[in-house]
Design an enzyme around this catalytic site. Structure first.
Site, PDB file in Angstrom:
ATOM      1  N   GLU A   7       0.811  -1.210   0.000  1.00 39.43           N
ATOM      2  CA  GLU A   7       0.000   0.000   0.000  1.00 39.43           C
ATOM      3  C   GLU A   7       0.852   1.271   0.000  1.00 39.43           C
ATOM      4  O   GLU A   7       0.313   2.373   0.041  1.00 39.43           O
ATOM      5  CB  GLU A   7      -0.937   0.005   1.208  1.00 39.43           C
ATOM      6  CG  GLU A   7      -1.921  -1.144   1.235  1.00 39.43           C
ATOM      7  CD  GLU A   7      -2.816  -1.163   0.003  1.00 39.43           C
ATOM      8  OE1 GLU A   7      -3.213  -0.067  -0.468  1.00 39.43           O
ATOM      9  OE2 GLU A   7      -3.116  -2.261  -0.498  1.00 39.43           O
TER      10      GLU A   7
ATOM     11  N   GLU B  84       4.642   2.159   4.077  1.00 41.31           N
ATOM     12  CA  GLU B  84       3.357   1.537   3.738  1.00 41.31           C
ATOM     13  C   GLU B  84       2.279   2.605   3.578  1.00 41.31           C
ATOM     14  O   GLU B  84       1.128   2.300   3.327  1.00 41.31           O
ATOM     15  CB  GLU B  84       2.955   0.518   4.810  1.00 41.31           C
ATOM     16  CG  GLU B  84       1.967  -0.502   4.324  1.00 41.31           C
ATOM     17  CD  GLU B  84       1.764  -1.660   5.280  1.00 41.31           C
ATOM     18  OE1 GLU B  84       1.073  -2.626   4.892  1.00 41.31           O
ATOM     19  OE2 GLU B  84       2.286  -1.620   6.409  1.00 41.31           O
TER      20      GLU B  84
ATOM     21  N   ARG C 228       1.952   7.059   2.185  1.00 40.63           N
ATOM     22  CA  ARG C 228       2.166   7.830   0.978  1.00 40.63           C
ATOM     23  C   ARG C 228       3.150   8.969   1.218  1.00 40.63           C
ATOM     24  O   ARG C 228       2.978   9.772   2.141  1.00 40.63           O
ATOM     25  CB  ARG C 228       0.834   8.393   0.473  1.00 40.63           C
ATOM     26  CG  ARG C 228      -0.194   7.311   0.156  1.00 40.63           C
ATOM     27  CD  ARG C 228      -1.526   7.909  -0.266  1.00 40.63           C
ATOM     28  NE  ARG C 228      -1.429   8.620  -1.523  1.00 40.63           N
ATOM     29  CZ  ARG C 228      -1.536   8.050  -2.725  1.00 40.63           C
ATOM     30  NH1 ARG C 228      -1.733   6.744  -2.832  1.00 40.63           N
ATOM     31  NH2 ARG C 228      -1.438   8.773  -3.824  1.00 40.63           N
TER      32      ARG C 228
ATOM     33  N   SER D   9      -0.206   9.574   5.468  1.00 42.20           N
ATOM     34  CA  SER D   9       0.134  10.488   4.380  1.00 42.20           C
ATOM     35  C   SER D   9       1.042  11.587   4.893  1.00 42.20           C
ATOM     36  O   SER D   9       0.752  12.213   5.919  1.00 42.20           O
ATOM     37  CB  SER D   9      -1.134  11.119   3.787  1.00 42.20           C
ATOM     38  OG  SER D   9      -1.962  10.146   3.183  1.00 42.20           O
TER      39      SER D   9
END
Length: 296
Positions: free
Chosen positions: A181, A197, A199, A217
């Protein structure tokens, strides 16, 4: 004054309307005080033998593959064209320069259909698909300005579970693991071994020993953001536009932007989360419905 530039010989895919779809530079190099910038087409006598077979007309894709030499006089100046942009992206993924160290924008690039047969123009792709079927099944990886990094550069010592989630122009230090991910954009990456894992958006640079949890994030506010060493980011948390020092741990579901009210447990103050700017040794978790910072 020393000026850092770069040069490389590459193979460009150019559509029949003149659009530069991509340029692959297998061995980019840095220069000190180069004299000029620009891209020139090369003849066969200028090419290494291993690249000669790549210069051709691909009628099925309606693309010409040409050899080029690109020179950048000053990497602190904005890119001049698409060849220039692709060279800068290669410099990052080859670990020759780090995120934030060069001026980079993808405004010169156009949306491209990225396939297992090579890049194609989106506008006529259904006609191209019919022609390419004679070569076997066509896999379309995406329609985007940027391709997958691993189709151009495979840096040593890294693990990438899903290739499409790491863009060309990502900088991944040895020991970095980008899990299923995880996502790393261009001009973003890790300066040491990390687990990703979540962003990392463009302009995001993290240090060594950082753990970015699933669905977390890290989003630069004004183009650039830095996180130091030995930090962690829990499930579904987000940090937007706040530079952090070392040993900062953001818990699950915590969302911090510069205006987020943050309660400091040691002195009872509530301050904007921008007060964390550049600081080290904090743990931030949700307590009684609000983010609370505790010194470590």
């Amino acid at each position: 004054m020393t000026v850092l530039g770069a040069h490389a010989i590459g193979i460009a895919n150019i559509a029949m309307n003149g659009t530069v779809l991509d340029t692959w530079y297998p061995s980019p190099q840095l220069d000190v005080n180069p004299s000029s910038s620009g891209t020139e087409r090369l003849g066969a006598h200028d090419l290494p033998a291993r690249l000669l077979s790549l210069v051709r007309l691909d009628e099925d894709r309606m693309v010409e593959q040409v050899a080029v030499r690109t020179t950048i006089a000053d990497l602190s100046e904005p890119p001049q064209d698409a060849h220039d942009v692709f060279l800068r992206l290669h410099l990052l993924s080859h670990r020759l320069v780090k995120p934030h160290d060069i001026n980079i924008s993808i405004s010169h690039l156009h949306p491209v259909v990225w396939t297992n047969k090579g890049p194609c123009l989106p506008d006529n792709f259904e006609d191209v698909r019919t022609s390419l079927r004679s070569r076997g099944l066509i896999h379309v990886y995406g329609i985007d300005r940027l391709p997958r990094m691993v189709d151009y550069v495979v840096p040593s010592g890294v693990e990438i579970i899903e290739a499409e989630r790491v863009r060309l122009g990502a900088y991944l230090a040895p020991g970095t693991r980008v899990l299923r991910e995880g996502y790393v954009s261009y001009n973003a990456g890790t300066l040491g071994a990390c687990r990703v894992e979540g962003r990392l958006y463009s302009g995001m640079r993290i240090g060594s020993g950082v753990d970015v949890g699933i669905s977390a994030s890290l989003v630069p506010g004004q183009g650039q953001m830095t996180v130091g060493n030995d930090c962690s980011f829990g499930v579904s948390c987000a940090v937007l536009g706040i530079n952090l020092g070392d040993n900062v741990h953001v818990g699950n579901n915590v969302v911090l932007d510069p205006e987020t009210p943050l309660y400091y447990a040691h002195d009872g103050q509530t301050l904007p989360a921008s007060s964390l700017e550049g600081q080290s040794n904090w743990s931030i978790k949700i307590e009684s419905g609000q983010p609370v910072a505790r010194a470590i």
